[in-house]
Design a protein around this motif. Sequence first.
Motif, PDB file in Angstrom:
ATOM      1  N   VAL A  20       7.985   1.537   5.916  1.00 14.63           N
ATOM      2  CA  VAL A  20       7.135   0.403   5.549  1.00 14.63           C
ATOM      3  C   VAL A  20       6.976  -0.538   6.734  1.00 14.63           C
ATOM      4  O   VAL A  20       5.870  -1.013   7.034  1.00 14.63           O
ATOM      5  N   VAL A  21       8.077  -0.822   7.432  1.00 15.51           N
ATOM      6  CA  VAL A  21       8.018  -1.687   8.618  1.00 15.51           C
ATOM      7  C   VAL A  21       7.059  -1.096   9.647  1.00 15.51           C
ATOM      8  O   VAL A  21       6.242  -1.814  10.244  1.00 15.51           O
ATOM      9  N   GLY A 260       1.231   3.121 -10.921  1.00 16.67           N
ATOM     10  CA  GLY A 260       1.061   3.583  -9.550  1.00 16.67           C
ATOM     11  C   GLY A 260       1.683   4.948  -9.361  1.00 16.67           C
ATOM     12  O   GLY A 260       2.409   5.441 -10.231  1.00 16.67           O
ATOM     13  N   VAL A 261       1.378   5.567  -8.223  1.00 18.82           N
ATOM     14  CA  VAL A 261       2.021   6.836  -7.905  1.00 18.82           C
ATOM     15  C   VAL A 261       3.516   6.595  -7.706  1.00 18.82           C
ATOM     16  O   VAL A 261       3.949   5.485  -7.395  1.00 18.82           O
ATOM     17  N   SER A 262       4.295   7.629  -7.905  1.00 17.06           N
ATOM     18  CA  SER A 262       5.752   7.500  -7.761  1.00 17.06           C
ATOM     19  C   SER A 262       6.122   7.571  -6.282  1.00 17.06           C
ATOM     20  O   SER A 262       6.325   8.650  -5.724  1.00 17.06           O
ATOM     21  N   ASP A 263       6.175   6.426  -5.652  1.00 16.64           N
ATOM     22  CA  ASP A 263       6.512   6.329  -4.230  1.00 16.64           C
ATOM     23  C   ASP A 263       7.235   5.006  -4.028  1.00 16.64           C
ATOM     24  O   ASP A 263       6.658   3.936  -4.241  1.00 16.64           O
ATOM     25  N   MET A 264       8.488   5.065  -3.622  1.00 12.53           N
ATOM     26  CA  MET A 264       9.299   3.854  -3.521  1.00 12.53           C
ATOM     27  C   MET A 264       8.827   2.899  -2.441  1.00 12.53           C
ATOM     28  O   MET A 264       9.225   1.733  -2.414  1.00 12.53           O
ATOM     29  N   SER A 269       7.803  -2.421  -0.226  1.00 14.98           N
ATOM     30  CA  SER A 269       6.899  -3.295   0.518  1.00 14.98           C
ATOM     31  C   SER A 269       6.626  -4.587  -0.235  1.00 14.98           C
ATOM     32  O   SER A 269       6.497  -5.654   0.371  1.00 14.98           O
ATOM     33  N   TYR A 270       6.546  -4.503  -1.567  1.00 18.20           N
ATOM     34  CA  TYR A 270       6.286  -5.713  -2.351  1.00 18.20           C
ATOM     35  C   TYR A 270       7.429  -6.708  -2.200  1.00 18.20           C
ATOM     36  O   TYR A 270       7.207  -7.921  -2.062  1.00 18.20           O
ATOM     37  N   ILE A 278       0.904  -5.735   1.488  1.00 25.45           N
ATOM     38  CA  ILE A 278       0.473  -5.139   2.743  1.00 25.45           C
ATOM     39  C   ILE A 278      -0.118  -3.754   2.475  1.00 25.45           C
ATOM     40  O   ILE A 278       0.323  -3.046   1.575  1.00 25.45           O
ATOM     41  N   PRO A 279      -1.127  -3.358   3.230  1.00 22.44           N
ATOM     42  CA  PRO A 279      -1.728  -2.025   3.040  1.00 22.44           C
ATOM     43  C   PRO A 279      -0.764  -0.933   3.480  1.00 22.44           C
ATOM     44  O   PRO A 279      -0.143  -1.033   4.536  1.00 22.44           O
ATOM     45  N   LEU A 280      -0.649   0.120   2.664  1.00 28.51           N
ATOM     46  CA  LEU A 280       0.281   1.208   2.965  1.00 28.51           C
ATOM     47  C   LEU A 280      -0.399   2.560   3.103  1.00 28.51           C
ATOM     48  O   LEU A 280       0.208   3.504   3.594  1.00 28.51           O
TER      49      LEU A 280
END
Length: 383
Positions: A20-21, A260-264, A269-270, A278-280
Amino acid sequence: MKRLAILGSTGSIGVQALDVVARSGGRFEVAALAAGSNADLLVEQARRWRPRAVALADPAAARRARELLGPGGPEVLEGAAGVTALASLGEVDVVLAAISGGAGLASTAAAIEAGKTVGLANKESMVLAGELLMRRAAEKGVAILPVDSEHSAIFQSLAGHQRPHVRRLLLTASGGPLRTVPAAELAAVTPARALKHPNWSMGAKITIDSATLMNKGLEVIEARWLFDVDPRRIDIVVHPESIVHSMVEYVDGSVVAQLGVSDMRGPISYALAWPERIPLELPALDLPRLGKLTFEAPDPARFPAFMLAYRALELGGTAPAALSGADEAAVAAFLAGRCSFTRIAEVCAEVLEALAPEPVGSVEQALAASDWGRRQAERRVAG
């Protein structure tokens, strides 16, 4: 720019947090990284992100990291005290608490005491000492932002609403790998079968907790403290597709859900960027392709473990911590072939009923209660 301490950086949540970073466009600085014993991966992360300090709970791993990083590298701390020290660094704004199990409690508490914003991915902190931690967070003016997908979903579904208007929290559950197994077959379930989760690849302990539904019970305890909601107003809904991550029902009958899709990386990020997003560039949720979403009530007769969490909250004090410790021991015994699948919940129930709960006044007391529950469960398995 927010400065991050990622505690548990070599685990699944920590690795995804660093992803995410990397996707964040320079919104974050990695100020500190901590891990258990994976020195090689921590060194790789340190070379990539150049934190001010790193820590490894295993002293031998810390020595290896010092050798690999050399004199020009970041300061390398060691042991549980070293990991906890990173949570209090002055250079840190946000602590991502992603150390698994009771081992993460001390550093989570230290972050709160130091006035840091906490991204909480360690549910055991709330299970063992939720009331204590939330009280101290309120006194310190600290925000605790949930990272577990279910609690992040509730947090998002509460945004913009008044808490007195909440009727119920609805925690969704996949149902685990044994959702459709007949009750008569559960006692004979092997560890290999119980570890085959239909949706995710997770660690052995959490996968077995998903199979027993104990993980949902522990999430009820976490939700009770995070959102200050009476346990009687927290319900579990089995949702095999794992698209609706949780819901909030309001007094007018409206239900607000987060999908949402299952993605941690979404909930991570939230928590890190809050109150911004933030856009991912994650895969979009394609509801027409899914076709339908299904929901079921959990069956306490077949999977009684989740009901023990409500019982622990009813008992109060050290009961949730004792339950957590008992579950750790019972799951370990099952994985080692020393007890049956159905015996996990039986052992945890016996430990709860043997407990004389006391109010939790310190981190040390919470950890001691967890250790007591673990020892009690081990004795019952052996006997």
